[in-house]
Scaffold this motif. Sequence first.
Motif, PDB file in Angstrom:
ATOM      1  N   LYS B  84       0.825  -1.212   0.000  1.00 23.68           N
ATOM      2  CA  LYS B  84       0.000   0.000   0.000  1.00 23.68           C
ATOM      3  C   LYS B  84       0.854   1.254   0.000  1.00 23.68           C
ATOM      4  O   LYS B  84       0.681   2.177   0.794  1.00 23.68           O
ATOM      5  CB  LYS B  84      -0.970  -0.010   1.183  1.00 23.68           C
ATOM      6  CG  LYS B  84      -1.813  -1.264   1.202  1.00 23.68           C
ATOM      7  CD  LYS B  84      -3.109  -1.065   1.937  1.00 23.68           C
ATOM      8  CE  LYS B  84      -3.966  -2.310   1.859  1.00 23.68           C
ATOM      9  NZ  LYS B  84      -4.259  -2.699   0.458  1.00 23.68           N
ATOM     10  N   THR B 108      -8.295   1.344  -8.610  1.00 28.54           N
ATOM     11  CA  THR B 108      -8.857   0.406  -7.635  1.00 28.54           C
ATOM     12  C   THR B 108      -8.712  -1.032  -8.122  1.00 28.54           C
ATOM     13  O   THR B 108      -9.242  -1.949  -7.508  1.00 28.54           O
ATOM     14  CB  THR B 108     -10.355   0.688  -7.394  1.00 28.54           C
ATOM     15  OG1 THR B 108     -11.069   0.390  -8.597  1.00 28.54           O
ATOM     16  CG2 THR B 108     -10.600   2.134  -7.023  1.00 28.54           C
ATOM     17  N   ARG B 111      -7.769  -3.691  -5.654  1.00 22.90           N
ATOM     18  CA  ARG B 111      -8.440  -3.695  -4.352  1.00 22.90           C
ATOM     19  C   ARG B 111      -9.559  -4.729  -4.316  1.00 22.90           C
ATOM     20  O   ARG B 111     -10.057  -5.165  -5.352  1.00 22.90           O
ATOM     21  CB  ARG B 111      -9.007  -2.299  -4.054  1.00 22.90           C
ATOM     22  CG  ARG B 111      -7.889  -1.278  -3.951  1.00 22.90           C
ATOM     23  CD  ARG B 111      -8.431   0.103  -3.690  1.00 22.90           C
ATOM     24  NE  ARG B 111      -9.119   0.196  -2.400  1.00 22.90           N
ATOM     25  CZ  ARG B 111      -9.635   1.329  -1.945  1.00 22.90           C
ATOM     26  NH1 ARG B 111      -9.563   2.434  -2.665  1.00 22.90           N
ATOM     27  NH2 ARG B 111     -10.225   1.353  -0.773  1.00 22.90           N
TER      28      ARG B 111
END
Lengths: 303, 241
Positions: B84, B108, B111
């Motif tokens: 991250k 994203t 994710r």
Amino acid sequence: MLASILQNVINALQWGSFYALIALGYTLVYGVLTLINFAHGDIFMVGAYIAFFVASFALTTLGLPGWAALALTIPATMVLTSLVGVTLERIAYRPLRRKGAHRLYVVITALMAGLILENGNLAILGASRKAFPPLIHETVYTIGGVSFTNLKIAVIISAFLVFAFLHWVVTRTRVGMAMRAISYDKFAVPLMGIPMDNIIVVTFVLGSAFAGLAGILFAMSYPVLEPYMGALIGWKAFIAAVVGGIGDIRGAFIGGFLLGAVEIMVVAFFPSTFRDLIGFTVLLVILTFKPTGLFGVAKTTKI
Amino acid sequence: MLLSVENLEVKYGNIQALHGISFDVREGEIVTLIGANGAGKTTSLYSIARLAPPEAPKVVGGDIRFMGESILDTAPSDVVKNLKLALVPEGRHIFGNLTVMENLELATYSRDKDADLDKDYQRIFDLFPRLAERRKQRSESLSGGEQQMLAVGRALMTGCRALMLDEPSMGLAPVLKYELFRTLKKLNKEGMTLLLVEQNAKLALDIAHRGYVLDTGTIAASGTSEELAGNPEVRKAYLGG
């Protein structure tokens, strides 16, 4: 007169469908890797041979009826052909990419890979041509002087369905978004947490699977297979992709049909030996006026 | 220690760009690397982001540790996904052929599919209201300042806990620079760790807790922002007297 025009349109759509299906694979890989995958025409050839073996196996060994054999041949060929495409990427292109090799060397590798596929086929299966077994009963329909077969219509519908599917993938899915992002700026893609190699694999899967589909349809339409069958059609599909604007799937699709139409029209009015001469001349003229192709745009970046 | 760079030596081909530099970043800090062009600032960030050649250098000595673990074998996409740790590169590198919203959505990618993304989009649009207005626009049509906002917003959408920024003020009008740096400070107050590379040393030292001065691939000075700002040599070389 009208009937003859319609007849030519149908022929052009069918003939262009093969170019379009193969050109889509060229343009997908180019969009993601800026690599002209010159082995792609031979992937189409491999697809036709895989279809030949699967179909023969289904008909004779399994004793399936034609329609069931076809239902098995289509998915099996697409899966196996995409495996060939992915393997090619893994053993031929990826090592060069890892070493940061110049694009020129990768293109030469692609040319070599294509020749290896052709000559490997020749060495393993020999020079004799293979006759593709009939899988469906070809029915000729004639409406108002225009005749077409169920197979021709299936070829055209397949090309349109594949285009619609790829268009959906590229514009609506996250993987497609990543493919577009790579074509604009490779550098930033891993910074988004996107593993480049996965996207590249998906690209080869899609391109090769549809080259395999083109292989099945081509073998059903013109049921004689030989190791060099992918060479010229591959070159032409590549040119179709360039004329459409390489890197853009709409371009590949339109370019494929454009080339198909030009070739059919030439044959309609001139001796058929003029086909490639006039066809390529027309494409050369288009590129002279629009060097980036019909859908291509010159790339600009803002600093 | 969130991130520690230990005696890092890197090469581009035969040219050594970093000669054994060490620095570290603690959770919640703003740390800045300042120095002239070619000092090795961008190289340091690229090394941490584990970018692949040809853009990135090859590590020939030393180590980069994230929470104590060496990350030299980590893939660049995993630096973002697993550690991250996101990078806003110099020159923004936004995807100009995608819309603003697509740029954010793409970030994203790695994710969890069920992550609460709406809240995160809202946070980006609160930080940068201009992006909300232009969310359907192709991002190459944005102004330079808006593109920089998008580049930062996009990096945040990866769900990062630490952000590396490479020359974020470059090419921005003064008023936009201050606005951007206020936003960075705000992000830090909310808990984001920042590693900031800047040529504009004054701007960087204004918001940073600590800093390192790089000079031709070595660390020439280090300390708190106040110490560096008060250091006569740093003042002379980077702060215009």
